[in-house]
Write a protein that holds these residues in place. Structure first.
Motif, PDB file in Angstrom:
ATOM      1  N   GLN A   8       0.816  -1.207   0.000  1.00 16.46           N
ATOM      2  CA  GLN A   8       0.000   0.000   0.000  1.00 16.46           C
ATOM      3  C   GLN A   8       0.856   1.266   0.000  1.00 16.46           C
ATOM      4  O   GLN A   8       0.517   2.271  -0.637  1.00 16.46           O
TER       5      GLN A   8
ATOM      6  N   LEU B  24       2.069   1.823  -3.516  1.00 18.07           N
ATOM      7  CA  LEU B  24       0.995   2.371  -4.348  1.00 18.07           C
ATOM      8  C   LEU B  24       0.766   3.855  -4.074  1.00 18.07           C
ATOM      9  O   LEU B  24       0.533   4.648  -5.003  1.00 18.07           O
ATOM     10  N   LEU B  25       0.879   4.245  -2.817  1.00 15.74           N
ATOM     11  CA  LEU B  25       0.755   5.663  -2.465  1.00 15.74           C
ATOM     12  C   LEU B  25       1.874   6.479  -3.102  1.00 15.74           C
ATOM     13  O   LEU B  25       1.656   7.592  -3.610  1.00 15.74           O
TER      14      LEU B  25
ATOM     15  N   LEU C 267       3.482   5.749  -5.833  1.00 16.99           N
ATOM     16  CA  LEU C 267       3.258   5.810  -7.280  1.00 16.99           C
ATOM     17  C   LEU C 267       2.140   6.789  -7.637  1.00 16.99           C
ATOM     18  O   LEU C 267       2.166   7.406  -8.704  1.00 16.99           O
ATOM     19  N   GLN C 268       1.175   6.934  -6.751  1.00 18.65           N
ATOM     20  CA  GLN C 268       0.086   7.892  -6.986  1.00 18.65           C
ATOM     21  C   GLN C 268       0.622   9.324  -7.106  1.00 18.65           C
ATOM     22  O   GLN C 268       0.124  10.132  -7.890  1.00 18.65           O
ATOM     23  N   GLN C 269       1.640   9.600  -6.347  1.00 19.13           N
ATOM     24  CA  GLN C 269       2.222  10.947  -6.346  1.00 19.13           C
ATOM     25  C   GLN C 269       2.953  11.256  -7.648  1.00 19.13           C
ATOM     26  O   GLN C 269       3.220  12.413  -7.964  1.00 19.13           O
ATOM     27  N   HIS C 270       3.301  10.194  -8.389  1.00 19.01           N
ATOM     28  CA  HIS C 270       4.014  10.399  -9.664  1.00 19.01           C
ATOM     29  C   HIS C 270       3.094  10.268 -10.877  1.00 19.01           C
ATOM     30  O   HIS C 270       3.557  10.256 -12.015  1.00 19.01           O
ATOM     31  N   ASP C 271       1.792  10.146 -10.610  1.00 19.24           N
ATOM     32  CA  ASP C 271       0.806  10.094 -11.697  1.00 19.24           C
ATOM     33  C   ASP C 271       1.185   9.046 -12.748  1.00 19.24           C
ATOM     34  O   ASP C 271       1.317   9.333 -13.948  1.00 19.24           O
TER      35      ASP C 271
ATOM     36  N   LEU D 172      -1.067   2.748 -13.161  1.00 19.05           N
ATOM     37  CA  LEU D 172      -1.718   2.568 -11.865  1.00 19.05           C
ATOM     38  C   LEU D 172      -3.228   2.352 -12.015  1.00 19.05           C
ATOM     39  O   LEU D 172      -3.825   1.550 -11.283  1.00 19.05           O
ATOM     40  N   SER D 173      -3.849   3.046 -12.951  1.00 19.37           N
ATOM     41  CA  SER D 173      -5.301   2.897 -13.145  1.00 19.37           C
ATOM     42  C   SER D 173      -5.646   1.479 -13.615  1.00 19.37           C
ATOM     43  O   SER D 173      -6.675   0.918 -13.219  1.00 19.37           O
TER      44      SER D 173
ATOM     45  N   VAL E 255      -5.413  -0.720 -10.551  1.00 16.27           N
ATOM     46  CA  VAL E 255      -6.564  -0.498  -9.659  1.00 16.27           C
ATOM     47  C   VAL E 255      -7.798  -1.213 -10.213  1.00 16.27           C
ATOM     48  O   VAL E 255      -8.574  -1.817  -9.458  1.00 16.27           O
TER      49      VAL E 255
END
Length: 263
Positions: free
Chosen positions: A60, A63-64, A66-70, A74-75, A78
């Motif tokens: 987790q 994943l957090l 990676l979210q910050q790097h757009d 990732l989509s 998910v």
């Protein structure tokens, strides 16, 4: 970041393969009741390790990050994880509820006819509980095939037990008791169903308990009628055997003639 992207790519591929593999296992409309439990148990077992690993804090955190790097991938991850989660949570829920009926389903497969008679009220009431409480077996699409499979299992058990060649080769009291038990099993199946249906209606629930009666009782009712015919046969044979007994031999002094009629 490159290492995290490689990990994400690997996880996404594994997820996609797992989801695709489960979707490829088309549910069989004519599974046995125990096979229904085995199906959900196997799916739950197959997906649980992957689901739990991907919910670990370390994953987790990745994943957090990676979210910050757009990250575009990732989509996709998910989406596949969402699909896997739905499959796993559904399988876990179904397994939990259907396991409460496992003992009754084992009786259908291996128990004596007397045991089946005793367990039918509990089993049908258990089906009602699953119907009312379960999040996935509260639809006709799920419950109807399960109940049809139960009806098929009941029919098979009776046909395995009641073979005319066997009935005619065993002692009359044993044969008659066997047929009566078989007929009772078949009649109890429909009787318990309608008893539960009435109970649900009287509760005022909008959740109807109404399935295809021909699919549930067409075969079992027919076999019950045949069992009634078998009862007439063994009763008639018994009366003939009593009539064509020692007293008639004594009166007629024609044992050979009596034996010929018996044959």
């Amino acid at each position: 970041l490159s290492e995290l992207l490689l990990a994400l790519e690997g996880w996404t591929q594994v997820l996609a393969a797992a989801v695709e593999g489960e979707h490829a296992k088309v549910p069989k409309m004519h599974r046995s009741p125990l096979g229904e439990i085995a199906f959900w148990r196997q799916r739950c077992s197959s997906l649980s390790a992957l689901y739990e690993q991907l919910n670990m804090p370390r994953v987790q955190n990745i994943l957090l990050a990676l979210q910050q790097h757009d990250v575009p991938l990732l989509s996709t991850f998910v989406y596949h994880f969402g699909e896997l989660s739905k499959l796993y949570l559904e399988a876990r829920d179904n397994m939990k509820f259907l396991t409460t009926l496992e003992r009754n389903f084992k009786h259908l497969k291996d128990g004596s006819l007397e045991t089946i008679i005793e367990s039918l009220p509990t089993m049908v009431n258990g089906l009602r509980m699953v119907w009312v409480i379960s999040r996935h077996y509260n639809t006709d699409e799920r419950m109807a095939p399960l109940m049809e499979n139960i009806a098929e299992s009941i029919s098979k058990r009776v046909k395995d037990e009641i073979k005319l060649s066997r009935i005619l080769s065993i002692e009359y009291p044993v044969a008659r008791q066997l047929i009566v038990e078989a007929k009772t099993v078949l009649e109890q199946w429909s009787e318990q169903y309608f008893k539960i249906r009435k109970r649900i209606e009287e509760s005022g629930s909008d959740h109807r308990w109404e399935f295809d009666r021909k699919a549930l009782f067409g075969k079992t009712d027919y076999i019950a009628e045949v069992c009634g015919d078998f009862l007439e046969i063994v009763d008639a044979l018994y009366r003939f055997q009593k009539f064509l007994g020692p007293e008639l031999r004594t009166v007629t002094e024609d044992s050979d003639g009596v034996d010929e009629v018996l044959r």
